[in-house]
Design an enzyme around this catalytic site. Structure first.
Site, PDB file in Angstrom:
ATOM      1  N   ASP A  65       0.883  -1.170   0.000  1.00 14.39           N
ATOM      2  CA  ASP A  65       0.000   0.000   0.000  1.00 14.39           C
ATOM      3  C   ASP A  65       0.917   1.215   0.000  1.00 14.39           C
ATOM      4  OD1 ASP A  65      -1.627   2.160   0.585  1.00 14.39           O
ATOM      5  OD2 ASP A  65      -2.304   1.416   2.540  1.00 14.39           O
ATOM      6  N   LYS A 125       3.100  11.257  -3.614  1.00 10.21           N
ATOM      7  CA  LYS A 125       2.088  10.541  -4.385  1.00 10.21           C
ATOM      8  C   LYS A 125       1.189  11.494  -5.180  1.00 10.21           C
ATOM      9  CE  LYS A 125      -1.547   7.049  -3.546  1.00 10.21           C
ATOM     10  NZ  LYS A 125      -2.127   6.212  -2.484  1.00 10.21           N
ATOM     11  N   ASP A 131     -12.608   5.825   2.510  1.00 10.46           N
ATOM     12  CA  ASP A 131     -11.165   5.856   2.812  1.00 10.46           C
ATOM     13  C   ASP A 131     -10.751   7.263   3.224  1.00 10.46           C
ATOM     14  OD1 ASP A 131      -8.409   5.881   2.842  1.00 10.46           O
ATOM     15  OD2 ASP A 131      -8.172   4.763   0.977  1.00 10.46           O
TER      16      ASP A 131
HETATM   17  P1  ADP Z   1      -2.767   7.496   3.862  1.00 15.16           P
HETATM   18  O1  ADP Z   1      -3.628   6.442   3.280  1.00 15.16           O
HETATM   19  O2  ADP Z   1      -3.232   8.874   3.496  1.00 15.16           O
HETATM   20  O3  ADP Z   1      -1.338   7.285   3.595  1.00 15.16           O
HETATM   21  P2  ADP Z   1      -3.368   6.489   6.570  1.00 15.16           P
HETATM   22  O4  ADP Z   1      -4.504   5.653   6.190  1.00 15.16           O
HETATM   23  O5  ADP Z   1      -2.184   5.823   7.134  1.00 15.16           O
HETATM   24  O6  ADP Z   1      -2.922   7.482   5.419  1.00 15.16           O
HETATM   25  O7  ADP Z   1      -3.907   7.568   7.618  1.00 15.16           O
HETATM   26  C1  ADP Z   1      -3.083   8.461   8.246  1.00 15.16           C
HETATM   27  C2  ADP Z   1      -3.916   9.377   9.097  1.00 15.16           C
HETATM   28  O8  ADP Z   1      -4.596   8.614  10.074  1.00 15.16           O
HETATM   29  C3  ADP Z   1      -3.079  10.401   9.841  1.00 15.16           C
HETATM   30  O9  ADP Z   1      -3.710  11.666   9.768  1.00 15.16           O
HETATM   31  C4  ADP Z   1      -3.122   9.876  11.268  1.00 15.16           C
HETATM   32  O10 ADP Z   1      -3.001  10.912  12.220  1.00 15.16           O
HETATM   33  C5  ADP Z   1      -4.499   9.267  11.312  1.00 15.16           C
HETATM   34  N1  ADP Z   1      -4.639   8.314  12.412  1.00 15.16           N
HETATM   35  C6  ADP Z   1      -3.942   7.178  12.637  1.00 15.16           C
HETATM   36  N2  ADP Z   1      -4.313   6.595  13.781  1.00 15.16           N
HETATM   37  C7  ADP Z   1      -5.295   7.382  14.311  1.00 15.16           C
HETATM   38  C8  ADP Z   1      -6.089   7.338  15.495  1.00 15.16           C
HETATM   39  N3  ADP Z   1      -5.931   6.360  16.386  1.00 15.16           N
HETATM   40  N4  ADP Z   1      -6.986   8.322  15.704  1.00 15.16           N
HETATM   41  C9  ADP Z   1      -7.138   9.313  14.811  1.00 15.16           C
HETATM   42  N5  ADP Z   1      -6.425   9.424  13.677  1.00 15.16           N
HETATM   43  C10 ADP Z   1      -5.514   8.471  13.432  1.00 15.16           C
HETATM   44 MG    MG Z   2      -4.396   4.929   2.258  1.00 18.51          MG
END
Ligand code: ADP
Ligand code: MG
Length: 621
Positions: free
Chosen positions: A20, A83, A205
């Protein structure tokens, strides 16, 4: 003739990795022991920040967590969200370029270049650095294996150029791309939704900097993207920004306007905000805390979940607007959606989950970690592509049926024995008594027909059902068994959205012998069980008939002749004994009640007909 075992040299790993490649975070997974697993070195998280930092001394770029650690001290040398630039001409990404701390230009080939310390990098090359890092990080969890065949996920809305750029990045990283797969499709694969015959799935998402919603249809294991919508600049970063706002507000007296805009200060504030936000996903309040050692300034404030929710409510509302748009583009109403899948770290925020649940009127899938589900699905796809069969390798089936107690002590089985996992089943239930404001759920396991012969797994209660007549409440109950065999039972009342859930490990404490015994006993008792079950069902049915008869008699008693009335009352009286009789007798009581009430039913039908003719509502007749 003797055979000598040859150790065939084969460079090709028998594994293929799913990656991913996210805007904020990236991670890798492989298929192992019949299921997809996230790769992480022992004691470490699998997630690799999609960040590249170029040290001032010109040494090797720092990628991932290390890169992000440098961001606060040297934001002007750190690259986030590459990205967003993949496969896009400069003209399309002017807004993005403004946020990039390096000068950019466009090459003769129309591909964007970032000028970093006098060297030119394409987004593909930078992305390759991240892919390399994720691949290495993953391989550290695989001992000696280094699978170079990969499946990489991209957003469903990525066009050909963006997909090609992703392939190029993988090539630069020395990886062999088996397939580029849509992120929402991967999420569905991780949940095993490809095993459903047909249906519509919404994948919501909500990541770090982007929000995507996709509507997919499944037909015989094949996913089709019906529509996508979203916001390329809406994500967890905006939640953080709302909290950074509180810090800036609080320090306005102590720091100058300039200091408050300093990139180093803002980066540190963002990290504090994110920490506080994560804590608020599990606690009702959390500390927003930041120390500026250089200035001798400290900021400290308690933030309640309610406060935080008020700040982010408009942001969540925007995601729901996108959902509305995506549904309408797909030509679907919310109730035509069969499953909702939650993806992205920001869906861990309880208010986000609640808003999605309430909009779609169903409990979304959150059983898998939302920030891991895309990588897990990519690993499923990778495994299938290298010839692994999912069905064959999914050794795991449910050894004993799972169900719920219904009225009369009978079991309603939702997940049948031998179903492959992961799987989920949803069924509708209703209230048995008038004005019942809660329902007790009793989750059981076993093949027998009556609860008393099955094994109790959990008991829980759904409260907050509005008072209404028996049979009117609509409660959807979902059983989901994940790849690890963990069962999540969730229940949701449709009019209020009241919901609850429990998790159980159905097989914990059960030995193979006990499973065997439970299976055998269901065969041994099959006949007797059938009779007991039939009796229980009849008792329930007679109960319902009695209530209905008594209720209808009230209004129309005077319209019935005396003989009929006596006949009905006699049958009702006889039916009172229905609690203790055997199936044969119960059947007779039921049939007698039905016969005696026929004239009543006819009369009621007549009234309905008359009411329809005269245009009156039934209750006015
Ligand atoms: P992406 O797909 O955009 O790369 P992710 O799916 O990994 O990102 O999401 C990252 C986001 O999720 C960040 O803003 C992070 O702060 C938030 N996040 C991760 N864990 C938590 C949580 N426990 N509570 C709230 N937000 C969270
Ligand atoms: Mg993602």
């Amino acid at each position: 003739m003797g055979y000598i075992e040859l150790n065939v040299l084969n460079n090709q790993s028998s594994l293929a990795m799913g990656i991913d490649l996210g805007t904020t975070n990236s991670l890798a997974a492989v298929w192992r022991d019949g299921r997809p697993v996230i790769l992480h070195p022992e004691g470490k998280s699998g997630s690799v920040p999609s960040v590249v930092h170029f040290p001032a001394d010109g040494s090797q770029p720092k990628v991932g967590r290390e890169g992000r650690d440098h961001a606060a001290a040297a934001p002007e040398r750190t690259l986030f969200s590459v990205k967003r630039l993949m496969g896009r001409p400069a003209a399309d990404v002017q807004g993005e370029l403004a946020r990039i701390p390096f000068p950019t230009s466009e090459g003769d080939d129309g591909v964007l270049r970032l000028n970093i310390d006098g060297r030119e990098f394409t987004p593909q090359e930078l992305s390759a650095l991240i892919l390399n890092r994720v691949h290495d990080h993953g391989c550290r969890a695989l001992n000696d294996e280094k699978p170079d065949r990969v499946v990489i996920t991209v957003p469903a809305y990525f066009d050909d150029a963006q997909r090609q750029a992703t392939r190029d990045a993988a090539r630069f990283a020395g990886l062999d791309v088996l397939r580029i797969v849509n992120e929402p499709t991967a999420a569905c694969l991780a949940y095993g939704l490809d095993q459903e015959k047909s249906g519509n799935v919404v994948v919501y998402d909500f990541g770090g900097g982007t929000f995507d919603v996709s509507v997919l249809s499944i037909a015989d294991g094949v996913f089709k993207v019906l529509s996508t919508a979203g916001d390329t600049h809406l994500g967890g970063d905006d939640f953080d920004a709302a909290l950074v706002g509180l810090i800036v507000e609080g320090l306005a007296g102590e720091l100058s306007e300039e200091e408050l805009k300093d990139p180093g200060f803002l980066t540190a504030a963002r990290l504090s905000a994110e920490r506080c936000k994560h804590a608020l996903s599990k606690d009702p309040q959390a500390e927003l805390h930041m120390v500026l050692a250089a200035r001798g300034v400290t900021f400290h404030r308690t933030v309640t979940r309610a406060e935080f929710e008020a700040l982010i409510e408009p942001l969540i509302e925007r995601t729901i607007d996108s959902c509305r748009r995506a549904l309408s583009d797909a030509g679907l109403a919310p109730d035509e959606v069969n499953e909702v899948v939650m993806v992205g770290g920001s869906t861990r925020v309880p208010a986000v989950n609640a808003a999605v649940e309430s909009f779609f009127g169903r409990i979304p899938h959150t059983e898998l970690n939302p920030d891991e589900v895309v990588a897990l699905g990519a690993a499923v796809q990778a495994h299938i592509l290298i010839g692994g069969s999912r069905d064959m390798l999914l050794l795991d089936v449910i050894p004993l049926s799972l169900g719920l107690e219904t009225v009369g002590g009978a079991v309603s089985k939702l997940v049948m024995r031998n179903s492959t996992i992961p799987c989920s089943v949803t069924e509708g239930f209703t209230t048995y008594a008038d004005n019942q404001t809660g329902i007790d759920f009793h989750v059981v396991q076993g093949e027998r027909e009556m609860v008393s012969d099955c094994r109790t797994l959990a008991k829980f209660q759904l409260k907050g059902i509005p008072p209404m007549p028996a049979g009117m409440a609509r409660v959807a109950v979902r059983f989901h068994v994940d790849a690890d065999g963990l069962l999540t039972v969730s229940a949701r009342e449709e009019s209020t959205g009241a919901s609850t859930r429990v998790e159980v490990e159905p097989m914990s404490g059960l030995s193979d012998e006990e499973v065997e015994r439970m299976l055998l006993s269901s065969v041994e008792h099959a006949e007797e069980d059938f009779a007991v079950r039939r009796a229980a069902d009849l008792i329930t049915e007679i109960g319902t008939m009695r209530t209905a008869t008594e209720r209808s008699l009230d209004g129309v008693r005077e319209h019935l002749d005396r003989e009929t009335l006596e006949d009905i009352e006699e049958a009702l009286k006889a039916a009172e004994e229905a609690t203790s009789a055997d199936a044969e007798r119960l059947q007779a009581l039921r049939d007698e009640l039905e016969r005696a009430t026929l004239p009543l039913a006819a009369l009621l039908m007549d009234d309905v007909a008359k009411a329809a003719l005269s245009g009156k509502r039934l209750e006015d007749v």
